[in-house]
Enzyme design. Structure first.
Site, mmCIF file in Angstrom:
data_model
loop_
_atom_site.group_PDB
_atom_site.id
_atom_site.type_symbol
_atom_site.label_atom_id
_atom_site.label_comp_id
_atom_site.label_asym_id
_atom_site.label_seq_id
_atom_site.Cartn_x
_atom_site.Cartn_y
_atom_site.Cartn_z
ATOM 1 N N LEU A 157 82.442 -6.080 35.016
ATOM 2 C CA LEU A 157 80.933 -6.564 34.684
ATOM 3 C C LEU A 157 80.890 -7.771 33.796
ATOM 4 O O LEU A 157 80.157 -9.067 34.128
ATOM 5 C CB LEU A 157 80.305 -5.496 34.020
ATOM 6 N N ASP A 192 88.362 -11.466 25.328
ATOM 7 C CA ASP A 192 88.719 -10.037 25.789
ATOM 8 C C ASP A 192 90.048 -10.149 25.269
ATOM 9 O O ASP A 192 90.997 -11.158 25.319
ATOM 10 C CB ASP A 192 88.859 -10.206 27.428
ATOM 11 N N ASP A 247 89.635 -9.743 18.296
ATOM 12 C CA ASP A 247 89.029 -8.187 18.337
ATOM 13 C C ASP A 247 87.547 -7.966 18.049
ATOM 14 O O ASP A 247 87.332 -8.458 16.625
ATOM 15 C CB ASP A 247 89.966 -7.342 17.454
ATOM 16 N N ASN A 272 79.662 -6.668 25.666
ATOM 17 C CA ASN A 272 79.913 -6.068 27.015
ATOM 18 C C ASN A 272 81.258 -5.126 26.744
ATOM 19 O O ASN A 272 81.457 -4.204 27.462
ATOM 20 C CB ASN A 272 80.149 -6.841 28.013
ATOM 21 N N TYR A 331 81.083 8.801 24.309
ATOM 22 C CA TYR A 331 80.670 7.684 25.018
ATOM 23 C C TYR A 331 79.164 7.604 24.886
ATOM 24 O O TYR A 331 78.480 6.601 24.830
ATOM 25 C CB TYR A 331 81.360 7.417 26.381
ATOM 26 N N LYS A 340 76.423 5.007 23.306
ATOM 27 C CA LYS A 340 75.715 4.271 24.138
ATOM 28 C C LYS A 340 74.111 4.659 23.792
ATOM 29 O O LYS A 340 73.381 3.463 23.692
ATOM 30 C CB LYS A 340 75.868 4.422 25.574
ATOM 31 N N THR A 382 83.401 -0.790 38.115
ATOM 32 C CA THR A 382 84.197 -1.161 37.128
ATOM 33 C C THR A 382 85.487 -0.236 36.791
ATOM 34 O O THR A 382 85.480 0.921 37.355
ATOM 35 C CB THR A 382 83.574 -1.205 35.667
#
Length: 301
Positions: A18, A37, A72, A99, A170, A174, A204
């Protein structure tokens, strides 16, 4: 002319999936893109800068503007370096797309503290550090009399909105990001900053592992799970056209844009006095019968 001409956007986790789709789409609409990244594995291990460089090369080959950044997002000082790099390279900053993320799938009865902490660290601290430094920059600009037209775009998940089997950490992280978005929107509008969140469904590294059958749409006439399908809404949210939209969570899948309705008050029973514990069960049974049924937790059928 694109809808993001002259705007500068930082996208974390932008070397693939993404994030890469967002980077290419923003660049195609005229934005200057910081491709952030560190090149970790799905679980957050290792480092590889080549993937971020490749995205930058692809953007430049198409005539766009981009730089790579390998800091980071969970590091407080690094968050400022990312913001500073964007301003130094392009003269200003307008959009943060949070993201980057990892996943450590595990049934709750087998979850470890290290896995829990790592997931919270990347998702929650990662969303905090870079946005906090960006807000410092935008707030300072606003106080100096400059017009600020800034965007924070966070990434939640269906797992965070309804839960997901084997993804306790997770899902928790989120869900926290969705709540963070509401607070940012309420607090930061005075400075010209909007905050919205995405719950994207696309192919992904994470989803191919967790939902392989659902993600296998490449051979269909419309590849519903192509990450590129999510990007147009993200780009619009990063543009000046979205200045009146804040505090929203959008679920995005294929050609579908769905606005989440959020937590709101449901049915109520008021005794008008202190409850007797023995009477609470009957009241709760009535409430459960009257409520709108919630969506099922992912993985429960």
């Amino acid at each position: 002319m694109g809808i993001c001409d002259g705007r500068t956007v930082i996208i974390t986790g932008a070397a693939g999936g993404l994030g890469k789709a967002y980077a290419l789409a923003f660049a195609a609409e005229g934005a200057n893109v910081v491709v952030n990244d560190i090149g970790t594995s799905l679980g957050g291990e290792g480092r590889d800068t080549s993937a971020a460089d490749a995205v930058v090369d692809e953007i430049k080959s198409a005539g766009g503007n981009a730089i790579a950044n390998y800091d980071d997002v969970t590091d407080w000082d690094a968050g400022k370096r990312i913001v500073d790099a964007a301003v130094e390279a392009f003269g200003d900053l307008h959009v943060i797309v949070n993201n980057a993320g990892i996943v450590r799938d595990r049934m709750f009865v087998s979850a470890t503290l290290d896995e829990w902490d790592a997931t919270m660290h990347v998702h929650l601290r990662g969303h905090f550090c870079i946005a906090r430094h960006a807000v410092d920059y935008w707030r300072s600009r606003s106080k100096e009399g400059h017009e600020v037209d800034a965007r924070i775009i966070n990434t939640t998940s269906g797992a965070g909105l309804q839960g997901s089997i084997a993804q306790a950490a997770y899902s928790t992280a989120k869900g926290g990001i969705a709540s963070l978005t509401l607070v940012q929107a309420a607090e930061l509008g005075r400075y010209g900053i909007t905050a919205n969140a995405l719950a994207p469904a696309a192919r992904t590294r994470m989803t191919k592992q967790a939902f392989a059958e659902k993600m296998a749409t490449e051979g269909e006439s419309f590849d519903v799970m192509d990450p590129a399908n999510v990007a147009p809404t993200v780009v619009w949210l990063g543009s000046s056209l979205s200045k009146d939209v804040t505090g929203c969570v959008f679920e995005l899948e294929g050609g579908k844009i769905m606005l989440e309705d959020g937590w709101r008050e449901g049915p109520v029973v008021d005794a008008g006095a202190k409850w007797d514990p023995a009477d609470v069960g009957e009241a709760v049974s009535r409430l459960l019968q009257e409520r709108t049924p919630p969506r099922k937790v992912w993985g429960t059928g």
